[in-house]
Design a protein around this motif. Sequence first.
Motif, PDB file in Angstrom:
ATOM      1  N   ARG A   1       0.857  -1.151  -0.069  1.00 53.21           N
ATOM      2  CA  ARG A   1       0.034  -0.032  -0.049  1.00 53.21           C
ATOM      3  C   ARG A   1       1.039   1.332   0.093  1.00 53.21           C
ATOM      4  O   ARG A   1       1.678   1.431   0.569  1.00 53.21           O
ATOM      5  CB  ARG A   1      -0.898  -0.087   1.230  1.00 53.21           C
ATOM      6  N   GLN A   2       0.462   2.236  -0.927  1.00 53.53           N
ATOM      7  CA  GLN A   2       1.214   3.401  -0.782  1.00 53.53           C
ATOM      8  C   GLN A   2       0.676   4.400   0.157  1.00 53.53           C
ATOM      9  O   GLN A   2      -0.663   4.629   0.122  1.00 53.53           O
ATOM     10  CB  GLN A   2       1.171   4.124  -2.288  1.00 53.53           C
ATOM     11  N   THR A   3       1.293   4.480   1.222  1.00 48.90           N
ATOM     12  CA  THR A   3       0.682   5.285   2.211  1.00 48.90           C
ATOM     13  C   THR A   3       0.407   6.554   2.261  1.00 48.90           C
ATOM     14  O   THR A   3      -0.125   7.084   2.972  1.00 48.90           O
ATOM     15  CB  THR A   3       1.430   4.798   3.714  1.00 48.90           C
ATOM     16  N   SER A   4       0.721   7.256   1.016  1.00 44.41           N
ATOM     17  CA  SER A   4       0.269   8.785   0.750  1.00 44.41           C
ATOM     18  C   SER A   4      -1.232   8.709   0.569  1.00 44.41           C
ATOM     19  O   SER A   4      -1.864   9.635   0.632  1.00 44.41           O
ATOM     20  CB  SER A   4       1.014   8.936  -0.583  1.00 44.41           C
ATOM     21  N   SER A   5      -1.749   7.800   0.147  1.00 43.15           N
ATOM     22  CA  SER A   5      -3.145   7.718   0.072  1.00 43.15           C
ATOM     23  C   SER A   5      -3.952   6.668   1.190  1.00 43.15           C
ATOM     24  O   SER A   5      -5.053   6.354   1.071  1.00 43.15           O
ATOM     25  CB  SER A   5      -3.703   7.059  -1.182  1.00 43.15           C
ATOM     26  N   CYS A   6      -3.099   6.583   2.215  1.00 47.27           N
ATOM     27  CA  CYS A   6      -3.755   5.877   3.418  1.00 47.27           C
ATOM     28  C   CYS A   6      -4.552   6.929   4.291  1.00 47.27           C
ATOM     29  O   CYS A   6      -4.004   8.291   4.079  1.00 47.27           O
ATOM     30  CB  CYS A   6      -2.933   5.057   4.142  1.00 47.27           C
ATOM     31  N   PRO A   7      -5.319   6.853   5.324  1.00 48.97           N
ATOM     32  CA  PRO A   7      -5.356   5.386   6.141  1.00 48.97           C
ATOM     33  C   PRO A   7      -5.896   4.395   5.043  1.00 48.97           C
ATOM     34  O   PRO A   7      -6.889   4.500   4.435  1.00 48.97           O
ATOM     35  CB  PRO A   7      -6.253   5.646   7.206  1.00 48.97           C
ATOM     36  N   CYS A   8      -5.557   3.068   5.433  1.00 51.79           N
ATOM     37  CA  CYS A   8      -5.706   1.926   4.731  1.00 51.79           C
ATOM     38  C   CYS A   8      -6.273   0.698   5.391  1.00 51.79           C
ATOM     39  O   CYS A   8      -5.419   0.628   6.375  1.00 51.79           O
ATOM     40  CB  CYS A   8      -4.736   1.351   3.500  1.00 51.79           C
TER      41      CYS A   8
ATOM     42  N   GLY B   1       4.562   9.166   0.781  1.00 52.99           N
ATOM     43  CA  GLY B   1       5.912   8.496   0.132  1.00 52.99           C
ATOM     44  C   GLY B   1       6.297   7.339   0.654  1.00 52.99           C
ATOM     45  O   GLY B   1       7.266   6.514   0.180  1.00 52.99           O
ATOM     46  N   GLY B   2       5.456   6.397   1.668  1.00 52.78           N
ATOM     47  CA  GLY B   2       5.795   5.270   2.113  1.00 52.78           C
ATOM     48  C   GLY B   2       5.212   4.379   1.430  1.00 52.78           C
ATOM     49  O   GLY B   2       4.258   4.257   0.566  1.00 52.78           O
ATOM     50  N   THR B   3       5.898   3.143   1.511  1.00 59.52           N
ATOM     51  CA  THR B   3       4.946   1.858   0.905  1.00 59.52           C
ATOM     52  C   THR B   3       5.124   0.817   1.938  1.00 59.52           C
ATOM     53  O   THR B   3       6.146   0.382   2.450  1.00 59.52           O
ATOM     54  CB  THR B   3       6.051   1.169  -0.237  1.00 59.52           C
ATOM     55  N   ALA B   4       3.910   0.583   2.283  1.00 67.14           N
ATOM     56  CA  ALA B   4       3.565  -0.319   3.629  1.00 67.14           C
ATOM     57  C   ALA B   4       3.643  -1.669   2.931  1.00 67.14           C
ATOM     58  O   ALA B   4       3.241  -2.028   1.694  1.00 67.14           O
ATOM     59  CB  ALA B   4       2.395  -0.113   4.018  1.00 67.14           C
TER      60      ALA B   4
ATOM     61  N   ARG C   1       9.745  -5.574  -0.400  1.00 69.47           N
ATOM     62  CA  ARG C   1      10.483  -4.308   0.087  1.00 69.47           C
ATOM     63  C   ARG C   1       9.258  -3.464   0.082  1.00 69.47           C
ATOM     64  O   ARG C   1       8.515  -2.939  -0.906  1.00 69.47           O
ATOM     65  CB  ARG C   1      11.305  -4.053  -1.167  1.00 69.47           C
ATOM     66  N   GLY C   2       9.604  -2.548   1.282  1.00 73.97           N
ATOM     67  CA  GLY C   2       8.751  -1.286   1.401  1.00 73.97           C
ATOM     68  C   GLY C   2       9.616  -0.312   1.443  1.00 73.97           C
ATOM     69  O   GLY C   2      10.903  -0.210   0.741  1.00 73.97           O
ATOM     70  N   THR C   3       9.125   1.048   1.606  1.00 69.41           N
ATOM     71  CA  THR C   3       9.763   2.479   1.864  1.00 69.41           C
ATOM     72  C   THR C   3       9.401   2.992   2.834  1.00 69.41           C
ATOM     73  O   THR C   3       8.088   3.315   3.110  1.00 69.41           O
ATOM     74  CB  THR C   3       9.139   3.263   0.497  1.00 69.41           C
ATOM     75  N   GLY C   4      10.509   3.465   3.514  1.00 72.42           N
ATOM     76  CA  GLY C   4      10.197   4.315   4.549  1.00 72.42           C
ATOM     77  C   GLY C   4       9.602   5.842   4.193  1.00 72.42           C
ATOM     78  O   GLY C   4       9.689   6.220   3.008  1.00 72.42           O
ATOM     79  N   GLY C   5       8.572   6.348   5.079  1.00 75.99           N
ATOM     80  CA  GLY C   5       7.669   7.354   4.473  1.00 75.99           C
ATOM     81  C   GLY C   5       8.221   8.755   4.708  1.00 75.99           C
ATOM     82  O   GLY C   5       9.629   8.682   4.877  1.00 75.99           O
TER      83      GLY C   5
END
Length: 176
Positions: free
Chosen positions: A44-51, A70-73, A169-173
């Motif tokens: 999940r791209q957390t830029s568009s969360c809450p999810c 900018g995060g990827t959960a 692989r995720g991404t720190g936000g």
Amino acid sequence: MRTSIGTRVTGLVTGALLAAGALFATAAPAQAYSPDPSVSTYYRQTSSCPCSGGSLSDPFDGTYFAHDAGGTAVKMELNDAGWFIGKVEFHPDGEKLWVYDTKNDGDGFYVAIGYSSGGSYHDLGTYSAPGTSATVDMTVKNFSIPDGASVDLTVYDGSGRSDYIAAARGTGGAVA
């Protein structure tokens, strides 16, 4: 033929010790999953969360990812022969790793986590759920991962990072 009581007791004790030794010699640690569990991975791209909900639902507590630009959960679900045995989650908001073991089967799995930032790889260690008799065991680790860093999760069946199962692989936000 006559034997003394001492000789008979010594023989009984020796026999009992041999039997106990055979029992302990055949006792083995928990078996590794064979074949390895299947893994379903969700991002999940957390830029568009809450999810939450949908593919993030599960039979234990579901999954909720907070907003973090900018995060990827990441959520990884582990299943063995139709049994939901655990899950691994990386939450960019707070840089948290969640490891759940949801089946008391005498086996566990291990999650190595690290991140790449500034041209270097940083190993943050290997984690697992505690393995108690509770229905759900979990470990939550909070890290300090730089914004925008690539976060690698690797799941193993063996504690020494052996018997690879899957990776994500995720991404720190908080990437501007």
